[in-house]
Scaffold this motif. Structure first.
Motif, PDB file in Angstrom:
ATOM      1  N   GLY A  42      95.459 -59.395 150.002  1.00 39.91           N
ATOM      2  CA  GLY A  42      93.935 -59.150 150.079  1.00 39.91           C
ATOM      3  C   GLY A  42      93.201 -59.409 151.214  1.00 39.91           C
ATOM      4  N   VAL A  43      93.921 -59.980 152.484  1.00 37.64           N
ATOM      5  CA  VAL A  43      93.026 -60.279 153.510  1.00 37.64           C
ATOM      6  C   VAL A  43      93.981 -59.666 154.850  1.00 37.64           C
ATOM      7  CG1 VAL A  43      92.310 -61.882 155.284  1.00 37.64           C
ATOM      8  CG2 VAL A  43      91.942 -62.105 152.840  1.00 37.64           C
ATOM      9  N   LEU A  44      95.196 -59.992 154.935  1.00 35.77           N
ATOM     10  CA  LEU A  44      96.090 -59.730 156.206  1.00 35.77           C
ATOM     11  C   LEU A  44      96.512 -58.162 156.270  1.00 35.77           C
ATOM     12  CD1 LEU A  44      98.288 -62.961 156.699  1.00 35.77           C
ATOM     13  CD2 LEU A  44      96.182 -62.007 158.050  1.00 35.77           C
ATOM     14  N   SER A  45      96.716 -57.894 155.029  1.00 37.72           N
ATOM     15  CA  SER A  45      97.035 -56.328 154.769  1.00 37.72           C
ATOM     16  C   SER A  45      95.887 -55.504 154.891  1.00 37.72           C
ATOM     17  CB  SER A  45      97.908 -55.854 153.551  1.00 37.72           C
ATOM     18  OG  SER A  45      96.960 -56.232 152.228  1.00 37.72           O
ATOM     19  N   ASN A  46      95.801 -54.177 155.287  1.00 32.04           N
ATOM     20  CA  ASN A  46      94.800 -53.334 155.441  1.00 32.04           C
ATOM     21  C   ASN A  46      94.146 -52.766 154.265  1.00 32.04           C
ATOM     22  OD1 ASN A  46      94.521 -53.308 158.378  1.00 32.04           O
ATOM     23  ND2 ASN A  46      96.573 -52.136 158.427  1.00 32.04           N
ATOM     24  N   PRO A  47      92.703 -52.452 154.056  1.00 37.09           N
ATOM     25  CA  PRO A  47      92.119 -52.063 153.181  1.00 37.09           C
ATOM     26  C   PRO A  47      92.562 -50.522 152.640  1.00 37.09           C
ATOM     27  CG  PRO A  47      90.594 -52.005 155.085  1.00 37.09           C
ATOM     28  CD  PRO A  47      91.765 -53.013 155.308  1.00 37.09           C
ATOM     29  N   SER A  48      92.718 -50.178 151.710  1.00 36.98           N
ATOM     30  CA  SER A  48      93.149 -48.672 151.214  1.00 36.98           C
ATOM     31  C   SER A  48      91.937 -47.649 151.746  1.00 36.98           C
ATOM     32  CB  SER A  48      93.209 -48.445 149.804  1.00 36.98           C
ATOM     33  OG  SER A  48      94.005 -49.322 149.433  1.00 36.98           O
ATOM     34  N   PRO A  49      92.254 -46.703 152.405  1.00 32.74           N
ATOM     35  CA  PRO A  49      91.379 -45.756 152.911  1.00 32.74           C
ATOM     36  C   PRO A  49      90.533 -45.147 151.780  1.00 32.74           C
ATOM     37  CG  PRO A  49      93.675 -44.776 153.074  1.00 32.74           C
ATOM     38  CD  PRO A  49      93.813 -46.118 152.534  1.00 32.74           C
ATOM     39  N   GLU A  50      89.517 -44.659 152.166  1.00 33.34           N
ATOM     40  CA  GLU A  50      88.453 -44.310 151.357  1.00 33.34           C
ATOM     41  C   GLU A  50      88.511 -42.691 151.042  1.00 33.34           C
ATOM     42  OE1 GLU A  50      86.503 -44.702 148.068  1.00 33.34           O
ATOM     43  OE2 GLU A  50      86.639 -46.213 149.282  1.00 33.34           O
ATOM     44  N   PRO A  51      89.398 -41.905 150.322  1.00 31.92           N
ATOM     45  CA  PRO A  51      89.363 -40.423 150.268  1.00 31.92           C
ATOM     46  C   PRO A  51      88.142 -39.697 150.396  1.00 31.92           C
ATOM     47  CG  PRO A  51      90.209 -41.363 148.223  1.00 31.92           C
ATOM     48  CD  PRO A  51      89.683 -42.668 148.991  1.00 31.92           C
ATOM     49  N   SER A  52      87.121 -40.234 149.628  1.00 30.00           N
ATOM     50  CA  SER A  52      85.789 -39.451 149.700  1.00 30.00           C
ATOM     51  C   SER A  52      84.839 -39.968 150.727  1.00 30.00           C
ATOM     52  CB  SER A  52      85.392 -39.709 148.201  1.00 30.00           C
ATOM     53  OG  SER A  52      85.076 -40.965 147.994  1.00 30.00           O
ATOM     54  N   SER A  53      85.297 -40.707 151.472  1.00 34.69           N
ATOM     55  CA  SER A  53      84.380 -41.054 152.408  1.00 34.69           C
ATOM     56  C   SER A  53      83.687 -39.878 153.453  1.00 34.69           C
ATOM     57  CB  SER A  53      85.088 -42.017 153.436  1.00 34.69           C
ATOM     58  OG  SER A  53      84.052 -42.563 154.549  1.00 34.69           O
ATOM     59  N   THR A  54      82.522 -39.931 153.680  1.00 36.67           N
ATOM     60  CA  THR A  54      81.868 -39.197 154.517  1.00 36.67           C
ATOM     61  C   THR A  54      81.453 -39.647 155.994  1.00 36.67           C
ATOM     62  OG1 THR A  54      79.656 -39.454 153.781  1.00 36.67           O
ATOM     63  CG2 THR A  54      80.800 -37.525 152.831  1.00 36.67           C
ATOM     64  N   ALA A  55      82.006 -40.972 156.282  1.00 35.51           N
ATOM     65  CA  ALA A  55      81.677 -41.454 157.238  1.00 35.51           C
ATOM     66  C   ALA A  55      82.376 -40.894 158.825  1.00 35.51           C
ATOM     67  CB  ALA A  55      82.198 -42.960 157.456  1.00 35.51           C
ATOM     68  N   ALA A  56      81.648 -41.019 159.759  1.00 35.57           N
ATOM     69  CA  ALA A  56      82.042 -40.638 161.057  1.00 35.57           C
ATOM     70  C   ALA A  56      83.232 -41.241 161.418  1.00 35.57           C
ATOM     71  CB  ALA A  56      81.015 -40.878 162.182  1.00 35.57           C
ATOM     72  N   PHE A  57      83.455 -42.346 160.976  1.00 40.31           N
ATOM     73  CA  PHE A  57      84.792 -43.046 161.285  1.00 40.31           C
ATOM     74  C   PHE A  57      85.108 -43.968 160.086  1.00 40.31           C
ATOM     75  CE2 PHE A  57      81.574 -45.690 162.881  1.00 40.31           C
ATOM     76  CZ  PHE A  57      82.102 -46.893 162.772  1.00 40.31           C
ATOM     77  N   GLU A  58      86.495 -44.184 160.043  1.00 41.78           N
ATOM     78  CA  GLU A  58      86.831 -45.226 159.108  1.00 41.78           C
ATOM     79  C   GLU A  58      86.970 -46.800 159.541  1.00 41.78           C
ATOM     80  OE1 GLU A  58      86.781 -44.686 155.829  1.00 41.78           O
ATOM     81  OE2 GLU A  58      86.887 -42.430 155.883  1.00 41.78           O
ATOM     82  N   THR A  59      86.971 -47.642 158.707  1.00 42.01           N
ATOM     83  CA  THR A  59      87.359 -48.947 159.172  1.00 42.01           C
ATOM     84  C   THR A  59      88.682 -49.002 159.944  1.00 42.01           C
ATOM     85  OG1 THR A  59      86.367 -50.156 157.421  1.00 42.01           O
ATOM     86  CG2 THR A  59      88.023 -51.539 158.720  1.00 42.01           C
ATOM     87  N   PRO A  60      88.441 -49.307 161.456  1.00 36.60           N
ATOM     88  CA  PRO A  60      89.787 -49.263 162.117  1.00 36.60           C
ATOM     89  C   PRO A  60      90.795 -50.043 161.609  1.00 36.60           C
ATOM     90  CG  PRO A  60      87.514 -49.535 163.673  1.00 36.60           C
ATOM     91  CD  PRO A  60      87.183 -49.742 162.165  1.00 36.60           C
ATOM     92  N   LEU A  61      92.030 -49.934 161.353  1.00 33.82           N
ATOM     93  CA  LEU A  61      92.730 -50.674 160.862  1.00 33.82           C
ATOM     94  C   LEU A  61      93.582 -51.500 161.886  1.00 33.82           C
ATOM     95  CD1 LEU A  61      94.202 -48.525 157.967  1.00 33.82           C
ATOM     96  CD2 LEU A  61      92.410 -49.978 158.114  1.00 33.82           C
ATOM     97  N   ILE A  62      94.048 -52.783 161.652  1.00 34.79           N
ATOM     98  CA  ILE A  62      94.825 -53.590 162.574  1.00 34.79           C
ATOM     99  C   ILE A  62      96.248 -53.553 161.854  1.00 34.79           C
ATOM    100  CG2 ILE A  62      95.166 -55.786 163.369  1.00 34.79           C
ATOM    101  CD1 ILE A  62      92.233 -56.384 163.153  1.00 34.79           C
ATOM    102  N   SER A  63      97.358 -52.958 162.725  1.00 33.26           N
ATOM    103  CA  SER A  63      98.537 -52.693 162.381  1.00 33.26           C
ATOM    104  C   SER A  63      99.229 -53.666 161.995  1.00 33.26           C
ATOM    105  CB  SER A  63      99.254 -51.948 163.615  1.00 33.26           C
ATOM    106  OG  SER A  63      99.399 -52.709 164.656  1.00 33.26           O
ATOM    107  N   ARG A  64     100.472 -53.670 161.467  1.00 28.90           N
ATOM    108  CA  ARG A  64     101.334 -54.972 161.058  1.00 28.90           C
ATOM    109  C   ARG A  64     101.707 -55.596 162.411  1.00 28.90           C
ATOM    110  NH1 ARG A  64     104.972 -58.058 162.072  1.00 28.90           N
ATOM    111  NH2 ARG A  64     106.935 -58.053 161.415  1.00 28.90           N
ATOM    112  N   THR A  65     102.094 -54.743 163.391  1.00 29.74           N
ATOM    113  CA  THR A  65     102.344 -55.451 164.630  1.00 29.74           C
ATOM    114  C   THR A  65     101.000 -56.439 165.334  1.00 29.74           C
ATOM    115  OG1 THR A  65     103.720 -53.479 165.414  1.00 29.74           O
ATOM    116  CG2 THR A  65     103.068 -55.154 167.326  1.00 29.74           C
TER     117      THR A  65
END
Length: 310
Positions: free
Chosen positions: A210-233
């Motif tokens: 719920g927290v340490l993994s990344n949120p799922s991308p929103e395929p229908s989003s019209t935002a200029a940018f998505e939530t920047p994901l923090i990689s496994r590393t």
């Protein structure tokens, strides 16, 4: 509605034992250590600074710095940190001055993305250092951010964690847990289960899924940018930073150091992720946390520390 008031006795008791967050150092002291550690990462890793920081040095530094300062519970450091991060030049200049100022203005969208990275890192810290500190720190960050950046973030339809997708969350948590703790995954889960039978499920589904993994991308989003994901590393680097700053949790810190080193064998790493998951990179994370903590706690020595060199 019940109206309850605190007695003078309770008010006095609540005022004891340091109820307020720690006061931070001066912006000048923070800027010096920000500049030193950021430039050290850039020179040691030999990776160019990316414009938004979403794939390179800036993002890695932000994750480690944010995790460290949040763990020290010094919300007053968020203003200087935001101003430093928001003004890192987009070009790969030789060095950044201690005041964090840029030669040219940073586009609004880039500033918003950088703040989104900071708050995503802060959220991930909740399972490592506690929700109250996250509330304090992210609240202070929100207050420090320029109004136009707040508006940009509020207007963007950013990816969110879907609480209804329970199986997906559990699967993501199990995969992340396995990548960090393999080949000891089952042994560790059994040990956690002996402490409390619900502990393994809580750790996998809520903490890692719920927290340490990344949120799922929103395929229908019209935002200029998505939530920047923090990689496994970088999630492992964040965990190392939190636990190093917290102190007294040596076994857990060691486990996440191993997890960061294991990340070096993951696929599709960026150049900075490849470097930060090496022995030299781990030493940089530990040394940077130590320097930031020393400045926050009033000791100005920001030079090299042998204890953090592997």
């Amino acid at each position: 509605m019940v109206n309850v008031k605190l007695s003078p006795t309770l008010k006095h008791l609540l005022s004891l034992r340091n109820p307020l967050p720690q006061l931070g150092p001066s912006p000048e002291a923070l800027n010096r250590v920000f500049s030193l550690t950021f430039n050290e990462l850039r020179s040691s890793s030999k990776v160019a600074v990316q414009p938004s920081g979403s794939g390179g040095v800036l993002k890695s530094w932000v994750v480690v710095a944010m995790a460290t300062l949040l763990t020290t519970n010094t919300p007053s450091t968020m203003g200087p940190l935001y101003r430093f991060v928001a003004n890192v030049p987009v070009s790969n200049q030789p060095g950044l001055e201690p005041n964090g100022s840029a030669q040219a203005s940073i586009p609004l969208e880039m500033k918003a993305e950088r703040v989104a990275i900071m708050r995503e890192a802060g959220l991930k810290c909740s399972v490592l250092t506690g929700i109250p500190k996250v509330i304090n720190t992210l609240g202070a960050l929100r207050e420090a951010v320029d109004q136009e950046v707040k508006a940009k973030l509020d207007a963007s339809q950013l990816s969110q964690r879907d609480a209804s997708a329970q199986q997906t969350t559990r699967d993501c948590g199990a995969a992340l847990f396995e990548s960090i703790y393999s080949p000891h995954t089952e042994k560790l889960l059994k040990k956690l289960g002996r402490s409390h039978p619900d502990f393994p499920g809580f750790i996998i589904e809520h903490a890692y899924g719920g927290v340490l993994s990344n949120p799922s991308p929103e395929p229908s989003s019209t935002a200029a940018f998505e939530t920047p994901l923090i990689s496994r590393t970088l999630t492992s680097a964040l965990a190392v930073a939190c636990l190093r700053a917290q102190g007294g949790v040596g076994p857990q810190l060691t486990s996440h150091v191993f997890g960061l080193l294991k990340a070096n064998h993951e696929d599709n790493l960026t150049p900075i992720e490849q470097w930060i998951s090496t022995e030299e990179g781990v030493a940089w994370v530990l040394g940077t946390v130590d320097r930031l903590c020393e400045v926050v706690r009033g000791r100005e020595d920001t030079g090299p520390h042998d204890s953090a060199r592997l």
